[in-house]
Design a protein around this motif. Structure first.
Motif, PDB file in Angstrom:
ATOM      1  N   LEU A 111       0.828  -1.215   0.000  1.00 60.43           N
ATOM      2  CA  LEU A 111       0.000   0.000   0.000  1.00 60.43           C
ATOM      3  C   LEU A 111       0.861   1.262   0.000  1.00 60.43           C
ATOM      4  N   VAL A 112       1.986   1.224   0.695  1.00 59.30           N
ATOM      5  CA  VAL A 112       2.907   2.367   0.687  1.00 59.30           C
ATOM      6  C   VAL A 112       3.486   2.566  -0.719  1.00 59.30           C
ATOM      7  N   ILE A 113       3.940   1.488  -1.332  1.00 56.14           N
ATOM      8  CA  ILE A 113       4.476   1.571  -2.696  1.00 56.14           C
ATOM      9  C   ILE A 113       3.403   2.071  -3.656  1.00 56.14           C
ATOM     10  N   ALA A 114       2.210   1.512  -3.536  1.00 53.40           N
ATOM     11  CA  ALA A 114       1.107   1.908  -4.420  1.00 53.40           C
ATOM     12  C   ALA A 114       0.761   3.383  -4.239  1.00 53.40           C
ATOM     13  N   ARG A 115       0.731   3.839  -3.011  1.00 56.13           N
ATOM     14  CA  ARG A 115       0.417   5.256  -2.752  1.00 56.13           C
ATOM     15  C   ARG A 115       1.474   6.157  -3.385  1.00 56.13           C
ATOM     16  N   HIS A 116       2.731   5.768  -3.264  1.00 54.43           N
ATOM     17  CA  HIS A 116       3.832   6.531  -3.865  1.00 54.43           C
ATOM     18  C   HIS A 116       3.691   6.568  -5.391  1.00 54.43           C
ATOM     19  N   ASN A 117       3.477   5.398  -6.000  1.00 52.15           N
ATOM     20  CA  ASN A 117       3.331   5.334  -7.451  1.00 52.15           C
ATOM     21  C   ASN A 117       2.099   6.089  -7.924  1.00 52.15           C
ATOM     22  N   THR A 118       1.003   5.994  -7.182  1.00 49.08           N
ATOM     23  CA  THR A 118      -0.215   6.718  -7.547  1.00 49.08           C
ATOM     24  C   THR A 118       0.041   8.218  -7.542  1.00 49.08           C
ATOM     25  N   ALA A 119       0.690   8.708  -6.513  1.00 48.41           N
ATOM     26  CA  ALA A 119       0.977  10.151  -6.427  1.00 48.41           C
ATOM     27  C   ALA A 119       1.846  10.599  -7.603  1.00 48.41           C
ATOM     28  N   ILE A 175      -5.242   3.726 -12.459  1.00 53.09           N
ATOM     29  CA  ILE A 175      -4.731   5.033 -12.878  1.00 53.09           C
ATOM     30  C   ILE A 175      -4.345   4.914 -14.341  1.00 53.09           C
ATOM     31  N   THR A 176      -4.810   5.832 -15.149  1.00 53.23           N
ATOM     32  CA  THR A 176      -4.423   5.824 -16.553  1.00 53.23           C
ATOM     33  C   THR A 176      -3.667   7.107 -16.867  1.00 53.23           C
ATOM     34  N   LEU A 177      -2.639   6.950 -17.652  1.00 54.62           N
ATOM     35  CA  LEU A 177      -1.782   8.070 -18.041  1.00 54.62           C
ATOM     36  C   LEU A 177      -1.734   8.091 -19.563  1.00 54.62           C
ATOM     37  N   ASP A 178      -2.353   9.116 -20.149  1.00 54.85           N
ATOM     38  CA  ASP A 178      -2.401   9.216 -21.607  1.00 54.85           C
ATOM     39  C   ASP A 178      -1.003   9.110 -22.198  1.00 54.85           C
ATOM     40  N   ALA A 213       0.691  13.149 -10.545  1.00 58.94           N
ATOM     41  CA  ALA A 213       1.491  14.368 -10.768  1.00 58.94           C
ATOM     42  C   ALA A 213       1.909  14.491 -12.230  1.00 58.94           C
ATOM     43  N   ARG A 214       2.007  13.369 -12.939  1.00 56.96           N
ATOM     44  CA  ARG A 214       2.369  13.377 -14.364  1.00 56.96           C
ATOM     45  C   ARG A 214       1.142  13.538 -15.267  1.00 56.96           C
ATOM     46  N   GLY A 215      -0.021  13.723 -14.675  1.00 55.17           N
ATOM     47  CA  GLY A 215      -1.239  13.918 -15.470  1.00 55.17           C
ATOM     48  C   GLY A 215      -2.142  12.704 -15.519  1.00 55.17           C
ATOM     49  N   GLY A 216      -1.846  11.684 -14.749  1.00 57.28           N
ATOM     50  CA  GLY A 216      -2.691  10.494 -14.723  1.00 57.28           C
ATOM     51  C   GLY A 216      -4.046  10.807 -14.105  1.00 57.28           C
ATOM     52  N   ARG A 217      -5.007   9.944 -14.420  1.00 61.59           N
ATOM     53  CA  ARG A 217      -6.350  10.087 -13.884  1.00 61.59           C
ATOM     54  C   ARG A 217      -6.784   8.778 -13.252  1.00 61.59           C
TER      55      ARG A 217
END
Length: 174
Positions: free
Chosen positions: A26-34, A104-107, A38-42
């Motif tokens: 969950l810590v890794i996932a939270r970091h990757n999600t953030a 999370i999707t990142l165009d 920040a890169r424009g993912g939704r």
């Protein structure tokens, strides 16, 4: 007055290790999600996410509450569970910064098609299906394996539809 001795059963040790693993993930996932956001993912389909947290937490609690604490496990099935953990690590490392517990999707980001993704779509979901069944079965607790497998299947059927819809625009990018 002496303190009571702490007795660790195989069940307690294994459940503690699985819980620790899930918390680290969950810590890794939270970091990757953030980072992805920040890169424009939704994030897509956020409403169902708490149900997965509840499912996994209640699965561990149900195993702990319904399994006799000093029941010896079937060590062969514990070995199968360990192999599933290696497969989980393979999925996480293959996805790297794209791995998260949310959708999370990142165009423009390519769809990962290497590692375990060469062989099967959604390999992490296959691993989780195995884990949810195998761990309680290792302790002879088939009702928990059956009930939580059914609950997981219901959630995954929705989750996979959400994920496939989110990935559809990127299918040509990878």
């Amino acid at each position: 007055m002496s303190l009571p001795s702490l007795q660790w059963s195989p069940l307690a040790v294994i459940l503690a290790l699985v819980a620790a693993q899930r918390l680290i993930e969950l810590v890794i996932a939270r970091h990757n999600t953030a980072r992805l956001l920040a890169r424009g993912g939704r994030e897509i389909g956020a409403a169902h996410y708490p149900l997965f947290i509840a499912l996994h937490a209640s699965w561990l609690v149900a195993i702990a509450l319904t399994t006799p604490p000093f029941r010896q496990p079937n060590w062969w099935l514990i070995g199968v569970f360990a192999v599933l953990q290696l497969l989980r690590v393979w999925v996480v490392t293959t996805l790297g910064p794209y791995w998260t517990t949310r959708v999370i999707t990142l165009d423009g980001a390519p769809i990962v098609r290497n590692g375990p993704f060469r062989f099967v779509r959604h390999p992490n979901y296959w691993v989780v299906c195995g884990e949810i069944a195998v761990l309680p079965l290792a302790f002879g607790n088939w009702p928990i394996a059956l009930i939580w497998s059914a609950l997981n299947a219901a959630l995954l059927s929705h989750r996979i539809r959400v994920e496939m819809t989110a990935l559809q625009p990127r299918e040509g990018a990878g």
